[in-house]
Motif scaffolding. Structure first.
Motif, PDB file in Angstrom:
ATOM      1  N   TYR A   1       0.787  -1.226   0.000  1.00 16.23           N
ATOM      2  CA  TYR A   1       0.000   0.000   0.000  1.00 16.23           C
ATOM      3  C   TYR A   1       0.825   1.285   0.000  1.00 16.23           C
ATOM      4  N   THR A   2       2.088   1.195   0.431  1.00 17.91           N
ATOM      5  CA  THR A   2       2.920   2.386   0.519  1.00 17.91           C
ATOM      6  C   THR A   2       4.293   2.103  -0.084  1.00 17.91           C
ATOM      7  N   TYR A   3       5.053   3.151  -0.286  1.00 20.75           N
ATOM      8  CA  TYR A   3       6.419   3.003  -0.806  1.00 20.75           C
ATOM      9  C   TYR A   3       7.241   2.135   0.147  1.00 20.75           C
ATOM     10  N   MET A   4       7.080   2.344   1.451  1.00 23.25           N
ATOM     11  CA  MET A   4       7.818   1.547   2.436  1.00 23.25           C
ATOM     12  C   MET A   4       7.442   0.073   2.351  1.00 23.25           C
ATOM     13  N   ASP A   5       6.164  -0.216   2.134  1.00 19.90           N
ATOM     14  CA  ASP A   5       5.727  -1.614   1.984  1.00 19.90           C
ATOM     15  C   ASP A   5       6.400  -2.263   0.787  1.00 19.90           C
TER      16      ASP A   5
ATOM     17  N   THR B   1       7.374   9.835  -4.981  1.00 21.56           N
ATOM     18  CA  THR B   1       7.033   9.703  -3.564  1.00 21.56           C
ATOM     19  C   THR B   1       5.584   9.278  -3.347  1.00 21.56           C
ATOM     20  N   VAL B   2       4.715   9.567  -4.304  1.00 24.13           N
ATOM     21  CA  VAL B   2       3.301   9.215  -4.138  1.00 24.13           C
ATOM     22  C   VAL B   2       2.823   8.227  -5.198  1.00 24.13           C
ATOM     23  N   LEU B   3       3.738   7.662  -5.996  1.00 24.54           N
ATOM     24  CA  LEU B   3       3.319   6.773  -7.088  1.00 24.54           C
ATOM     25  C   LEU B   3       2.589   5.540  -6.578  1.00 24.54           C
ATOM     26  N   ILE B   4       3.121   4.889  -5.555  1.00 21.59           N
ATOM     27  CA  ILE B   4       2.493   3.671  -5.038  1.00 21.59           C
ATOM     28  C   ILE B   4       1.117   3.984  -4.471  1.00 21.59           C
ATOM     29  N   GLU B   5       1.003   5.106  -3.747  1.00 17.61           N
ATOM     30  CA  GLU B   5      -0.294   5.485  -3.189  1.00 17.61           C
ATOM     31  C   GLU B   5      -1.302   5.779  -4.300  1.00 17.61           C
ATOM     32  N   ILE B   6      -0.841   6.377  -5.399  1.00 20.15           N
ATOM     33  CA  ILE B   6      -1.725   6.598  -6.548  1.00 20.15           C
ATOM     34  C   ILE B   6      -2.148   5.257  -7.149  1.00 20.15           C
ATOM     35  N   GLN B   7      -1.206   4.338  -7.306  1.00 23.19           N
ATOM     36  CA  GLN B   7      -1.509   3.035  -7.893  1.00 23.19           C
ATOM     37  C   GLN B   7      -2.484   2.247  -7.023  1.00 23.19           C
ATOM     38  N   ASP B   8      -2.439   2.475  -5.719  1.00 16.80           N
ATOM     39  CA  ASP B   8      -3.328   1.759  -4.804  1.00 16.80           C
ATOM     40  C   ASP B   8      -4.784   2.203  -4.927  1.00 16.80           C
ATOM     41  N   THR B   9      -5.040   3.258  -5.700  1.00 17.34           N
ATOM     42  CA  THR B   9      -6.428   3.683  -5.918  1.00 17.34           C
ATOM     43  C   THR B   9      -7.049   3.011  -7.138  1.00 17.34           C
ATOM     44  N   LEU B  10      -6.256   2.281  -7.941  1.00 14.48           N
ATOM     45  CA  LEU B  10      -6.738   1.728  -9.209  1.00 14.48           C
ATOM     46  C   LEU B  10      -7.563   0.461  -9.034  1.00 14.48           C
ATOM     47  N   LYS B  11      -8.506   0.286  -9.939  1.00  7.98           N
ATOM     48  CA  LYS B  11      -9.291  -0.953  -9.977  1.00  7.98           C
ATOM     49  C   LYS B  11      -8.384  -2.142 -10.283  1.00  7.98           C
TER      50      LYS B  11
ATOM     51  N   VAL C   1      -2.490  15.906  -2.301  1.00  5.30           N
ATOM     52  CA  VAL C   1      -1.931  14.718  -2.958  1.00  5.30           C
ATOM     53  C   VAL C   1      -0.647  14.281  -2.263  1.00  5.30           C
ATOM     54  N   PHE C   2       0.162  15.249  -1.833  1.00 10.47           N
ATOM     55  CA  PHE C   2       1.438  14.921  -1.212  1.00 10.47           C
ATOM     56  C   PHE C   2       1.345  14.638   0.282  1.00 10.47           C
ATOM     57  N   CYS C   3       0.355  15.204   0.972  1.00  7.29           N
ATOM     58  CA  CYS C   3       0.313  14.980   2.417  1.00  7.29           C
ATOM     59  C   CYS C   3      -0.538  13.777   2.804  1.00  7.29           C
ATOM     60  N   GLN C   4      -1.446  13.322   1.940  1.00  8.06           N
ATOM     61  CA  GLN C   4      -2.297  12.193   2.308  1.00  8.06           C
ATOM     62  C   GLN C   4      -1.509  10.907   2.604  1.00  8.06           C
ATOM     63  N   PRO C   5      -0.451  10.573   1.827  1.00 10.47           N
ATOM     64  CA  PRO C   5       0.336   9.382   2.204  1.00 10.47           C
ATOM     65  C   PRO C   5       0.959   9.516   3.597  1.00 10.47           C
TER      66      PRO C   5
END
Length: 483
Positions: free
Chosen positions: A106-110, A261-271, A344-348
């Motif tokens: 779900y996150t970059y760290m994950d 920095t937010v790519l993974i979080e963006i990808q986690d919103t996809l169907k 967009v940047f602070c939500q992660p």
């Protein structure tokens, strides 16, 4: 009523009504048990454009002026290609071990934990979240500068271009922070699609206005000095200033492409279908190529319009005075865009901190309880007291730091330099090498390592230039002048 919400995880903060399909599976639940994701290529592209076409575009004319006609566009294209290449590697890391059917991260760290593990996870977390804090501070600075620019534009129009129209940024930083306090109560990244679409439209609007005004200035004639190597030593700057500005310009361009920095979080919103990695690669291609076209046009045409005297921010540095109403509109668009980009940047960061707190104190009602509030014309809304208190405190903190260091170009350069290498280059490459089990000293391993080391050197020199620029700005700083 409150008790039923206490078991909700960090990302699913709203109640759901589950429907069971013919196959026995609940229709609005994904394979990981979380609320059904609804993101598409369009929403992902909007998130990327919102994250990428940010305040960085405004400094590109200045950056090209420092580098010149040869190195400027070349550096822009190089960062574009590297960003797209590493974003495709990162997109394949969202699921592991298989990029299509593996377990979600779900996150970059994950993602780093699944592919590399060890101390690199902590290093990734430090790099990512320090960068996110830096970006939100930078956006607070830039939004306030744009708000002040509206007032100054009207002042110059009424009193003449030589008038003394000095205004403090501080009240506008507080206005921006107040707006963010409200928007920060949006529960998670999945609820941001509408805001990102609005922000993306705004970014296209002000970029187009800046480009159009630059074209008009070029077409209107007038001699400006440009050169293949940018600002000239002995004419515009000293030899030392040329070096420092070149380094800082590279950092500004790196910041202009900072969205890993937010790519993974963006990808986690996809169907789930089509596969998330394929959609994310298409979204990255659309987002990066679109922004690169704007960047090259704004940077190069801006340099052609202003030459070696290009301002650090060509819409708020008053490279243009007229038509004043169009300048006002462009700066309003910048402010609206940055309102969305901030989220967009602070939500992660919000999601990570709240998840850790829930794990640490799972029985705390202050942290876990969701309260239902009926909002007229909007239906039910969920308020969490911990989310309200901590997110409000975070926004206030970023605003206070922005008031202390309100320096546009140097701050952007430092953020870009600090995040580009670890998050955009190092971790995606290292994870790809580990995942694909590429043999040491093979051709692929060697050229990937060379790319990584070259980017490290570029990031270091950009950071050095930006720190020097910050120190210079601090010495010159006058609190009641727009920077």
């Amino acid at each position: 009523m409150d008790a039923q919400f206490q078991k909700k995880n960090a990302y699913n903060n709203t109640a759901s009504t589950f429907e069971v399909g013919d196959d026995g599976f609940r229709k609005n639940i994904d394979d990981d048990g979380r609320e059904k994701r609804t993101g598409t290529l369009v929403t992902a592209s909007a998130h990327i454009i919102t994250a990428v076409i940010g305040s960085g575009v405004l400094s590109l004319a200045w950056a090209i002026a420092q580098l010149g006609w040869v190195a400027g566009p070349a550096v822009l294209m190089a960062f574009s290609l590297i960003t797209y290449f590493t974003s495709t590697l990162l997109a394949d890391s969202y699921r592991a071990p298989d990029p299509v059917s593996g377990k979600r991260n779900y996150t970059y760290m994950d993602v780093v934990q699944a592919s590399l593990g060890g101390k690199k996870v902590q290093l990734c977390g430090i790099a990512q979240y320090v960068n996110l804090v830096g970006v939100t501070i930078g956006y607070t600075i830039t939004a306030s500068i744009s708000m002040v620019a509206v007032r100054k534009s009207n002042c110059y129009h009424d009193k003449g271009h030589e008038a003394d129209c000095k205004l403090s940024n501080y009240p506008y930083m507080m206005i921006f922070a107040a707006i963010q306090i409200v928007l920060s109560q949006i529960p998670n990244f999945h609820k941001l699609s509408w805001l990102s679409i609005v922000a993306a439209v705004m970014s296209f609007a002000y970029s187009s206005i800046g480009l159009g005004l630059s074209i008009a200035k070029v077409a209107g004639g007038g001699h400006v000095r440009t050169s293949l190597t940018g600002v000239e030593v002995g004419v515009d700057v000293t030899g030392a200033e040329k070096i420092w500005r070149t380094f800082q310009a590279i950092g500004d361009i790196a910041f202009a492409y900072a969205y890993s920095t937010v790519l993974i979080e963006i990808q986690d919103t996809l169907k789930s279908y089509p596969p998330e990695n394929k959609v994310m690669k298409k979204a990255s291609l659309a987002g990066v190529s679109t922004t690169t076209i704007f960047y090259v046009l704004c940077g190069c045409v801006g340099y052609a319009a202003f030459g070696n005297d290009a301002p650090g921010n060509f819409l708020t540095g008053f490279g243009f005075y007229e038509p004043f109403w169009l300048i006002d509109f462009a700066n309003v668009c910048i402010a609206i865009h940055l309102i969305g980009a901030y989220q967009v940047f602070c939500q992660p960061l919000f999601g990570f901190f709240e998840m850790k707190c829930r794990q640490q104190w799972p029985d705390s009602k202050f942290i876990t309880t969701e309260h239902i509030v009926n909002v007229p014309f909007c239906g039910e809304y969920y308020i969490n007291m911990f989310r309200l208190v901590w997110r409000t405190a975070y926004v206030i903190m970023t605003a206070v730091i922005a008031m202390i260091f309100p320096f546009f170009n140097s701050f952007l350069g430092l953020i870009g330099a600090g995040s580009f290498y670890p998050l955009t280059v190092y971790f995606p490459i290292e994870m790809y090498i580990a995942r694909a089990k590429i043999p040491r000293f093979s051709f692929t391993w060697v050229w990937l390592k060379i790319l990584s080391w070259v980017c490290l050197v570029v990031s270091l020199v950009a950071a050095i230039g930006s720190v020097q620029g910050l120190l210079t700005d601090v010495k010159k700083y006058k609190p009641f002048e727009t920077v």
